[in-house]
Write an enzyme that holds these catalytic residues in place. Sequence first.
Site, PDB file in Angstrom:
ATOM      1  CB  SER A 196      -0.633   0.490   1.179  1.00 17.37           C
ATOM      2  OG  SER A 196      -1.850   1.089   1.401  1.00 17.37           O
TER       3      SER A 196
ATOM      4  CE1 TYR B  60      -3.876  -2.457   4.688  1.00 19.24           C
ATOM      5  CE2 TYR B  60      -3.068  -0.165   4.505  1.00 19.24           C
ATOM      6  CZ  TYR B  60      -4.103  -1.349   3.799  1.00 19.24           C
ATOM      7  OH  TYR B  60      -4.109  -0.761   2.843  1.00 19.24           O
TER       8      TYR B  60
END
Length: 270
Positions: free
Chosen positions: A151, A166
Amino acid sequence: MTSAPRASLQNTLQGKVALVTGAGAGIGRATATLLATAGANVAALSRGGDDLAGTCAEIRATGVEALEIAADVADAAHVDEACRRIEAAWGRLDIVVANAGINGLWAPVEEIAESEWDRTFAVNLKGTFLTVKHSVPLLKKQGGAVVVISSVNGTRVFSTAGASAYASSKAGQAAFAKMIALELAPAGIRVNVVCPGSTATRIGESTKHQHLEHIRPAVIYPNGPIPLTGHRIGSAEQVAELVWFLVSPYASHITGAEIFIDGGESLLRG
């Protein structure tokens, strides 16, 4: 939103076998079906349910074989069994897309329970490790390609409020991929990292947000947060096309790369 004509991909992966995790929806489903269009037989892995069956139906509709695998990537026994099923079905594995992931809880750090942190890391980072670990013996038979879906968070962007677990797991994925790119290169296995920005998927539906209003940076983008498109976010299909390129013969000299696909979003927000 423009997309490469699928007819141009046909036969580019003929005879190959691919494993795609998190294949029930979003980037995983788009990738699994695109690799099938390119000619690969696909093992589609997710937690199971109608979404996974739907993915496999789409794969078979392209004329190739699909193997439906309901498994938890955070469970070593599940992943090992998945690879055994792939070997029994096809005797080889050429492509691995480690895509399965969760957003988990986004909250101030003092409100993140240890169990929430551990679950995020178990799926995102441990799951990537287990997927690669158990795939390597099959990949080493003939060489192949691994793509880890990370990401922009944790790699270029550190302003996403509350996403500390995350983002940390995604940073770990990128580091892991680069380590194994060097380790596996002598076996003819290429490993690359794809870092999507805002993408139209359903992962947000399972994200838990908690008390972010006081820690969110006060930033406004009047012309939109994505320099290339303004307010229009990317599609799962666009990410899938990048994955296809990285596992195709056209990327035969690319390994250890970290590629951002976000319309410039992370350059603005980083």
